[in-house]
Motif scaffolding. Structure first.
Motif, PDB file in Angstrom:
ATOM      1  N   ILE A   1     -28.613 -18.416 -20.157  1.00 10.60           N
ATOM      2  CA  ILE A   1     -29.392 -17.873 -21.319  1.00 10.60           C
ATOM      3  C   ILE A   1     -29.790 -18.935 -22.117  1.00 10.60           C
ATOM      4  CG2 ILE A   1     -29.373 -16.056 -23.073  1.00 10.60           C
ATOM      5  CD1 ILE A   1     -29.125 -14.939 -20.337  1.00 10.60           C
TER       6      ILE A   1
ATOM      7  N   PRO B   1     -32.989 -11.179 -20.541  1.00  9.65           N
ATOM      8  CA  PRO B   1     -32.532 -11.875 -19.091  1.00  9.65           C
ATOM      9  C   PRO B   1     -33.116 -10.891 -18.018  1.00  9.65           C
ATOM     10  CG  PRO B   1     -30.497 -11.788 -20.613  1.00  9.65           C
ATOM     11  CD  PRO B   1     -31.672 -10.985 -21.310  1.00  9.65           C
TER      12      PRO B   1
ATOM     13  N   GLN C   1     -32.233 -15.839 -18.455  1.00  3.98           N
ATOM     14  CA  GLN C   1     -33.357 -15.970 -19.411  1.00  3.98           C
ATOM     15  C   GLN C   1     -33.758 -17.391 -19.519  1.00  3.98           C
ATOM     16  OE1 GLN C   1     -33.425 -13.734 -23.241  1.00  3.98           O
ATOM     17  NE2 GLN C   1     -33.944 -16.005 -24.133  1.00  3.98           N
TER      18      GLN C   1
END
Length: 268
Positions: A254, A144, A176
């Motif tokens: 994420i 990330p 991310q």
């Protein structure tokens, strides 16, 4: 079905296909590759992603060019990676965290790092030994991005022309994720106009609404996608080229793993 409905249906269908393809990737698994370095960090910063000198503020100058597999036709621009060399004689186990700002066109190595990022992998007193090696065997994984003091922002590109042609560049994308769709509308309107990806982080439309503008975008998240909305005006009616505007949101999502097994976030 009217034209707006057809347009929205097409956009959502396209996003669905993009999301399926993006979630099949295995971004956080550990990959094997090699890395070299540029003697000048500005060479990497002024690369194919088009960030220019601003890239040097993304990650303390720890930036990199990636091979076509890593660059992914520009979708990988702005992504963050942890890279570590496998020669533990000269390198630390922690490696270095870099932000992708360029394409390594020759594909001889997976990464070409800025010189400062390359040196950051060295053990104490081993910088010169590391430099002499030139090309290193490395392993890497996507991680990330973190911009603690920056919201997701856009820069209005110089080729934009009011009132209708608008090109924007995304900056400080945390988490991310990949941006897979962007829409723009006049503040207070539900008539959203989709934007096209020109390259990497740059999106444009030749049908920009007139007035103060808001945006919504889709990012890969989990095994699906997520809409991110800017509720207030991002661009004023008299937006200016070359200016950076704060979207007022942070991206922290994420994307989940698409393969198994994968190494843990804390490497052994």
């Amino acid at each position: 079905m009217d034209s707006n409905m057809c347009e929205n249906f097409f956009t959502l269908s396209l996003l669905f296909l993009l999301l399926i393809s993006s979630t099949s990737a295995c971004d956080r698994c550990v990959h094997q590759s090699s890395a070299a370095y540029f003697s000048s960090a500005s060479t990497v910063a002024a690369g194919a992603c088009g960030y220019g000198s601003m890239a040097m503020g993304f990650n303390g100058g720890f930036v990199a060019a990636g091979s076509s597999v890593i660059h992914r036709g520009g979708i990988g621009c702005g992504a963050c990676f942890q890279v570590r060399c496998k020669d533990t004689r000269v390198c630390t186990r922690g490696g270095v965290k870099v932000t992708l700002t360029d394409l390594n066109k020759n594909n001889d190595t997976g990464f070409i790092l800025s010189s400062s990022a390359f040196r950051a992998m060295a053990r104490n007193g081993m910088v010169q030994d590391l430099n002499k090696l030139g090309i290193l065997d490395v392993e890497y994984k996507r991680i990330p991005c973190e911009y603690k003091n920056q919201n997701l922002s856009i820069r209005v590109e110089e080729n934009s022309r009011r009132p209708n042609y608008l090109a924007i560049k995304f900056m400080y994308q945390g988490g991310q994720t990949d941006i897979v769709g962007v829409d723009v509308a006049r503040v207070g309107s539900s008539n959203w106009q989709f934007m096209n990806r020109d390259y990497g982080p740059v999106w444009s439309t030749n049908q920009a609404p007139v007035g103060s503008l808001q945006f919504r975008l889709v990012v890969t998240s989990g095994y699906d996608g997520k809409w991110i909305w800017t509720r207030n005006a991002v661009l004023p009616m008299d937006w200016k080229t070359g200016s950076v505007y704060d979207l007022g949101v942070k991206v922290t999502e994420i994307a989940q793993e698409g393969c198994n097994p994968c190494h843990r976030q804390d490497w052994e």
